[in-house]
Write an enzyme that holds these catalytic residues in place. Sequence first.
Site, PDB file in Angstrom:
ATOM      1  N   GLY A 254     -10.662  -6.506   4.475  1.00 43.29           N
ATOM      2  CA  GLY A 254      -9.889  -6.273   5.688  1.00 43.29           C
ATOM      3  C   GLY A 254      -8.396  -6.327   5.456  1.00 43.29           C
ATOM      4  O   GLY A 254      -7.635  -5.510   5.997  1.00 43.29           O
ATOM      5  N   ILE A 255      -7.920  -7.278   4.650  1.00 45.03           N
ATOM      6  CA  ILE A 255      -6.488  -7.404   4.392  1.00 45.03           C
ATOM      7  C   ILE A 255      -5.989  -6.211   3.591  1.00 45.03           C
ATOM      8  O   ILE A 255      -4.986  -5.579   3.942  1.00 45.03           O
ATOM      9  CB  ILE A 255      -6.189  -8.716   3.640  1.00 45.03           C
ATOM     10  CG1 ILE A 255      -6.570  -9.927   4.484  1.00 45.03           C
ATOM     11  CG2 ILE A 255      -4.711  -8.785   3.258  1.00 45.03           C
ATOM     12  CD1 ILE A 255      -6.534 -11.236   3.715  1.00 45.03           C
TER      13      ILE A 255
ATOM     14  N   VAL B 145      -1.730 -13.697  -0.842  1.00 49.10           N
ATOM     15  CA  VAL B 145      -2.088 -14.045   0.539  1.00 49.10           C
ATOM     16  C   VAL B 145      -3.584 -14.344   0.629  1.00 49.10           C
ATOM     17  O   VAL B 145      -4.160 -14.306   1.709  1.00 49.10           O
ATOM     18  CB  VAL B 145      -1.714 -12.913   1.521  1.00 49.10           C
ATOM     19  CG1 VAL B 145      -0.201 -12.784   1.662  1.00 49.10           C
ATOM     20  CG2 VAL B 145      -2.331 -11.569   1.093  1.00 49.10           C
TER      21      VAL B 145
ATOM     22  N   ARG C 203      -6.079 -16.934  -1.793  1.00 49.31           N
ATOM     23  CA  ARG C 203      -6.289 -18.359  -2.025  1.00 49.31           C
ATOM     24  C   ARG C 203      -5.495 -18.766  -3.256  1.00 49.31           C
ATOM     25  O   ARG C 203      -5.398 -18.015  -4.223  1.00 49.31           O
ATOM     26  CB  ARG C 203      -7.778 -18.675  -2.228  1.00 49.31           C
ATOM     27  CG  ARG C 203      -8.609 -18.604  -0.961  1.00 49.31           C
ATOM     28  CD  ARG C 203      -8.286 -19.750  -0.026  1.00 49.31           C
ATOM     29  NE  ARG C 203      -9.182 -19.834   1.117  1.00 49.31           N
ATOM     30  CZ  ARG C 203      -8.942 -19.261   2.299  1.00 49.31           C
ATOM     31  NH1 ARG C 203      -7.836 -18.554   2.478  1.00 49.31           N
ATOM     32  NH2 ARG C 203      -9.817 -19.405   3.282  1.00 49.31           N
TER      33      ARG C 203
ATOM     34  N   ASP D 183       1.912 -17.239  -0.037  1.00 54.94           N
ATOM     35  CA  ASP D 183       1.548 -17.909   1.212  1.00 54.94           C
ATOM     36  C   ASP D 183       0.511 -18.988   0.955  1.00 54.94           C
ATOM     37  O   ASP D 183       0.255 -19.816   1.816  1.00 54.94           O
ATOM     38  CB  ASP D 183       1.002 -16.900   2.230  1.00 54.94           C
ATOM     39  CG  ASP D 183       0.774 -17.540   3.593  1.00 54.94           C
ATOM     40  OD1 ASP D 183       1.735 -18.116   4.139  1.00 54.94           O
ATOM     41  OD2 ASP D 183      -0.368 -17.499   4.093  1.00 54.94           O
TER      42      ASP D 183
ATOM     43  N   GLU E  77      -2.634 -27.221  -2.722  1.00 55.46           N
ATOM     44  CA  GLU E  77      -2.170 -26.926  -1.368  1.00 55.46           C
ATOM     45  C   GLU E  77      -2.538 -28.082  -0.443  1.00 55.46           C
ATOM     46  O   GLU E  77      -3.697 -28.511  -0.455  1.00 55.46           O
ATOM     47  CB  GLU E  77      -2.814 -25.621  -0.877  1.00 55.46           C
ATOM     48  CG  GLU E  77      -2.250 -25.153   0.450  1.00 55.46           C
ATOM     49  CD  GLU E  77      -2.785 -23.779   0.857  1.00 55.46           C
ATOM     50  OE1 GLU E  77      -2.726 -22.845   0.034  1.00 55.46           O
ATOM     51  OE2 GLU E  77      -3.253 -23.675   1.987  1.00 55.46           O
TER      52      GLU E  77
ATOM     53  N   HIS F  58       1.146 -21.233   4.105  1.00 58.28           N
ATOM     54  CA  HIS F  58      -0.174 -20.762   4.554  1.00 58.28           C
ATOM     55  C   HIS F  58      -0.137 -20.413   6.054  1.00 58.28           C
ATOM     56  O   HIS F  58      -0.940 -20.911   6.847  1.00 58.28           O
ATOM     57  CB  HIS F  58      -1.252 -21.818   4.287  1.00 58.28           C
ATOM     58  CG  HIS F  58      -2.614 -21.210   4.153  1.00 58.28           C
ATOM     59  ND1 HIS F  58      -3.609 -21.762   3.386  1.00 58.28           N
ATOM     60  CD2 HIS F  58      -3.161 -20.094   4.703  1.00 58.28           C
ATOM     61  CE1 HIS F  58      -4.709 -21.021   3.456  1.00 58.28           C
ATOM     62  NE2 HIS F  58      -4.460 -20.002   4.259  1.00 58.28           N
TER      63      HIS F  58
ATOM     64  N   ALA G 196       0.173 -16.980   7.130  1.00 54.92           N
ATOM     65  CA  ALA G 196       0.073 -15.531   7.245  1.00 54.92           C
ATOM     66  C   ALA G 196      -0.697 -15.084   8.479  1.00 54.92           C
ATOM     67  O   ALA G 196      -0.518 -13.956   8.944  1.00 54.92           O
ATOM     68  CB  ALA G 196      -0.580 -14.946   5.993  1.00 54.92           C
ATOM     69  N   ASN G 197      -1.553 -15.952   8.989  1.00 58.87           N
ATOM     70  CA  ASN G 197      -2.351 -15.599  10.171  1.00 58.87           C
ATOM     71  C   ASN G 197      -1.881 -16.446  11.348  1.00 58.87           C
ATOM     72  O   ASN G 197      -2.308 -17.593  11.504  1.00 58.87           O
ATOM     73  CB  ASN G 197      -3.832 -15.851   9.902  1.00 58.87           C
ATOM     74  CG  ASN G 197      -4.723 -15.248  10.976  1.00 58.87           C
ATOM     75  OD1 ASN G 197      -4.313 -14.340  11.690  1.00 58.87           O
ATOM     76  ND2 ASN G 197      -5.936 -15.748  11.090  1.00 58.87           N
TER      77      ASN G 197
END
Length: 301
Positions: free
Chosen positions: A134-135, A212, A214, A238, A243, A262, A264-265
């Site tokens: 999807g990305i 973007v 993992r 991102d 993390e 993190h 981006a969404n």
Amino acid sequence: MTAAVHVGPEPVPVLIDAVRRAGGQVVPLERAEAIVYYGSDDPGELRSMIHDRIRWVQLPHAGIERWADAGVITDDPVFTAAGGSYGPAVAEHALALMLAAARGLHRHARATRWGANDSRELAGSTVAIVGCGGIGRALIRLLEPFGCLVVAVTDRGEAPGAARIVPRARYREALPEAGYVVVAAPATPDTRGMFGAREFEIMRTDAWLVNVARGGLVVTDDLVAALRAGRIGGAALDVTDPEPLPGGHPLWELDNVLITPHCANPRPAYWRGLAERVTANVRRFGEGAPLEGRVSPAEGF
């Protein structure tokens, strides 16, 4: 058939509404045949919720490695993820990182005096997109106005708008010509650490790595070494490994790195995308139709 769905363990109103919008009935766990999971993300928590009547579980994220690694993902019940639901929002962030890198905003925005203009154009660049779910597919569409030549790394066999397609097993072939390498692949045992010293050696010395996906797909120590040595132009991240990125980590100090936490969404996009996936799948489940975003236990995504 009316689907009997449990939303939880946190009964999120937007997800309850999404179930009802599809004609589903929200019920206690013991009466449910499906679960729209939203909780701590602890694999043990989810495992404890699954009983003999459960036939389908909807997960709240696109990345499902925490449950796959713990052996929670099965074919019975069926698991679906939110993969694809967040594609446009995350692709927009990837584009923003690429534009910021091209224009040197990681340096120019902090400048306190006029200096040399070393920015460049994104337009006309060669972009390798590693992972065209999807990305990746959304990013290809966003890059169209910039006239970029896109090399898509995917096993799907197609990536509309890409000039060339490379299978995942040969992803390194896409790296030498790219000015930007965008990492958008799922985290699986096969993809973890797929970007390390070997990959940075064959990238262009002015190329930017944009992650973007993992953090674990990139070997962080190798990335730091490549950035310090000038083997690649920079990194826009991102996601990181570890993390959250701890204070004092070398990545914070490098002037050819741009880091976002993190994000981006955006939360509105997250809830909208998840609710749309829940509504679509509750409707499909009730109709006996194939579910969107079905997870393969063998592949881990």
